[in-house]
Scaffold this active site. Structure first.
Site, PDB file in Angstrom:
ATOM      1  N   SER A  41       0.857  -1.184   0.000  1.00  0.00           N
ATOM      2  CA  SER A  41       0.000   0.000   0.000  1.00  0.00           C
ATOM      3  C   SER A  41       0.895   1.237   0.000  1.00  0.00           C
ATOM      4  O   SER A  41       2.119   1.130   0.105  1.00  0.00           O
ATOM      5  CB  SER A  41      -0.914  -0.001   1.220  1.00  0.00           C
ATOM      6  OG  SER A  41      -0.150   0.300   2.362  1.00  0.00           O
ATOM      7  N   LYS A  42       0.246   2.395  -0.086  1.00  0.00           N
ATOM      8  CA  LYS A  42       0.989   3.647  -0.221  1.00  0.00           C
ATOM      9  C   LYS A  42       1.997   3.873   0.895  1.00  0.00           C
ATOM     10  O   LYS A  42       3.000   4.543   0.700  1.00  0.00           O
ATOM     11  CB  LYS A  42       0.010   4.818  -0.277  1.00  0.00           C
ATOM     12  CG  LYS A  42      -0.698   4.929  -1.604  1.00  0.00           C
ATOM     13  CD  LYS A  42      -0.794   6.383  -2.045  1.00  0.00           C
ATOM     14  CE  LYS A  42      -1.369   6.518  -3.433  1.00  0.00           C
ATOM     15  NZ  LYS A  42      -2.833   6.627  -3.444  1.00  0.00           N
ATOM     16  N   ARG A  43       1.732   3.281   2.096  1.00  0.00           N
ATOM     17  CA  ARG A  43       2.696   3.572   3.156  1.00  0.00           C
ATOM     18  C   ARG A  43       4.038   2.859   2.913  1.00  0.00           C
ATOM     19  O   ARG A  43       5.034   3.167   3.556  1.00  0.00           O
ATOM     20  CB  ARG A  43       2.122   3.258   4.538  1.00  0.00           C
ATOM     21  CG  ARG A  43       1.866   1.827   4.784  1.00  0.00           C
ATOM     22  CD  ARG A  43       0.893   1.677   5.940  1.00  0.00           C
ATOM     23  NE  ARG A  43       0.275   0.381   5.882  1.00  0.00           N
ATOM     24  CZ  ARG A  43       0.693  -0.654   6.572  1.00  0.00           C
ATOM     25  NH1 ARG A  43       1.695  -0.551   7.406  1.00  0.00           N
ATOM     26  NH2 ARG A  43       0.085  -1.819   6.434  1.00  0.00           N
ATOM     27  N   HIS A  44       4.056   1.909   1.969  1.00  0.00           N
ATOM     28  CA  HIS A  44       5.333   1.267   1.630  1.00  0.00           C
ATOM     29  C   HIS A  44       6.111   2.075   0.597  1.00  0.00           C
ATOM     30  O   HIS A  44       7.315   1.934   0.454  1.00  0.00           O
ATOM     31  CB  HIS A  44       5.088  -0.141   1.079  1.00  0.00           C
ATOM     32  CG  HIS A  44       4.451  -1.064   2.073  1.00  0.00           C
ATOM     33  ND1 HIS A  44       3.187  -1.580   1.920  1.00  0.00           N
ATOM     34  CD2 HIS A  44       4.904  -1.540   3.247  1.00  0.00           C
ATOM     35  CE1 HIS A  44       2.890  -2.341   2.942  1.00  0.00           C
ATOM     36  NE2 HIS A  44       3.915  -2.338   3.767  1.00  0.00           N
ATOM     37  N   GLY A  45       5.404   2.895  -0.169  1.00  0.00           N
ATOM     38  CA  GLY A  45       6.050   3.673  -1.236  1.00  0.00           C
ATOM     39  C   GLY A  45       5.082   3.829  -2.394  1.00  0.00           C
ATOM     40  O   GLY A  45       3.885   3.557  -2.246  1.00  0.00           O
TER      41      GLY A  45
END
Ligand code: GLU
Length: 429
Positions: free
Chosen positions: A255-259
């Site tokens: 998800s976006k929190r990974h990149g």
């Protein structure tokens, strides 16, 4: 004679192209092309509420940019047009009515409120309680005559089991009593995704259905639909989940929190389309030898369904950067200069320097194009820096020694007859 392989990429235009969607498109393409088959693009826009303006164009642009050329689709046509579900709307009702007439589906007049309250009090019952499944024919006639809104639901078997085979996950069996009487046609006349994809895959002669493993649990329902119509079930190829690494070392769905998770965002972060495609091919697939670097043509030659794994695939940004650096290094210098021109100019902020020379120094060192401004920005304006950087214990240097060395270096450089990479390098060692 076996039917020619036909695969379809069937995105819903709901936003940017996520790497998971791009991987599905790539594997569909490779399965078709490695067998000399046909790759179809179908736009699945039956969920009108989720549509996002411009998202369809993102799909076309991305496929074009990475070279996944479709043989049939909304923009190129084909023998099974139209390839946009909302334009096929009139096709689904007759199929649903056929199942009603054969006693394999029924009209459900329950209001949305009733269905929602069921969900709220559900104890043991999964979803809809089959309230309208056995309504007397006269009651159905009366409600229809009164124009009562209704949906059409499939009658799931109440006993027994349904099994399906997946090329990656093997044979999976479920208890029929766990399957909800799924809605086929909504009250607005639109088919549900679950219904439309089966009808379309059948009508478009799709032989291999490739999709993310989040659809695995729906496969028994699809099989029961194929059975209800007496149609041949396509080969299912479910792809493993893509995960990202969390700061605590565990992994979870990417998800976006990974990149960056969409193709456009990855490109914006300085990754090349060919590196992204190469890396994505390896998310859940392996060639069976130690090769890692593949062009799309090489992938087409090498790809086999048997190389797909069911274990979650880790999206490793460092590894992607490694691929990217490899692709940048392998470029013809002229193409690298062209590719890196924008970030070089951005870094120089109007200062006129030899870009070809700069590019030749950068090419073996850059991992992502977006790193360039940080690497050469000092050429445009020397930032304030801490003189501590002249202190290095192991090399026994300190600011005083650095001053002596730099003063000598300045003299040596100033007296150089030719100001070029080689003479500067030789003079300083
Ligand atoms: N329209 C579905 C999606 O975008 C496609 C699933 C499938 O490939 O069947 O998730």
């Amino acid at each position: 004679m076996t039917a020619p392989v036909r695969t379809r990429y069937a995105p819903s235009p709901t936003g940017l192209m996520h790497v998971g969607n791009l991987r599905t498109a790539l594997f569909e393409y490779l399965i078709a092309k490695s067998a000399g088959g046909v790759f179809v693009l179908r736009i699945e826009d039956t969920d009108q509420e989720r549509q996002v303006e411009g998202a369809e164009q993102v799909i076309y642009d991305t496929l074009k940019r990475v070279g996944l050329v479709h043989d049939e689709g909304p923009d190129v046509g084909g023998p099974y047009a139209p390839y946009v579900q909302s334009q096929r709307r009139h096709l689904y009702r007759p199929y649903a009515e056929q199942l009603v007439a054969e006693g394999k589906a029924y009209r459900c007049f329950c209001t949305r409120e009733r269905q929602e309250s069921l969900r709220a009090d559900a104890e043991g019952i999964q979803g809809y309680d089959r309230h309208c499944r056995d309504l007397p024919a006269e009651e159905v006639e009366r409600l229809l005559a009164a124009g009562t809104p209704h949906v059409i639901r499939q009658k799931m078997p109440l006993t027994g089991t349904t099994a399906f085979h997946d090329a990656v996950y093997g044979t999976i069996q479920v208890e029929n009593k766990e399957l909800e009487d799924q809605v086929l046609l909504k009250s607005d006349g639109y088919p549900t995704y679950n219904f439309a994809n089966v009808i379309d895959d059948h009508e478009m002669r799709i032989t291999h259905v490739v999709r993310g493993s989040e659809y695995l649990s729906s496969a028994p329902k699809y099989n029961l639909l194929y059975d209800a119509f007496g149609w041949e079930v396509p080969e299912y190829v479910h792809l493993p989940l893509i995960v990202g690494r969390n700061p605590d070392g565990t992994v979870s769905k990417l998800s976006k929190r990974h990149g960056a998770t969409s193709f456009d965002d990855l490109v914006r972060e300085g990754y090349l389309p060919e590196a992204i495609i190469n890396y994505i091919a390896l998310l859940g697939w392996a060639p069976g030898d130690t090769r890692e670097v593949f062009s799309l043509a090489e992938l087409t030659e090498t790809f086999r369904i048997s190389g797909i794994s069911k274990s979650p695939a880790l999206f490793d940004y460092d590894k992607l950067a490694w691929f990217n650096a490899g692709y940048l290094r392998a470029m013809e210098p002229a193409r690298f200069l062209e590719t890196a021109a924008a970030p070089i100019d951005q870094a120089l902020g109007g200062r006129c320097l030899d870009r070809t020379l700069l590019a030749s120094i950068l090419q073996p060192r850059v991992e992502r194009l977006t790193d360039i401004p940080g690497m050469i920005g000092f050429l445009a304006a020397l930032p304030d820096y801490d003189t501590d950087l002249f202190t290095h214990k192991k090399m026994k240097t300190d600011p005083a020694l650095a001053l002596t060395v730099l003063t000598e270096a300045l003299e040596t450089l100033a007296s150089l007859p030719e100001w070029g990479v080689e003479p500067i390098h030789t003079a300083l060692i």
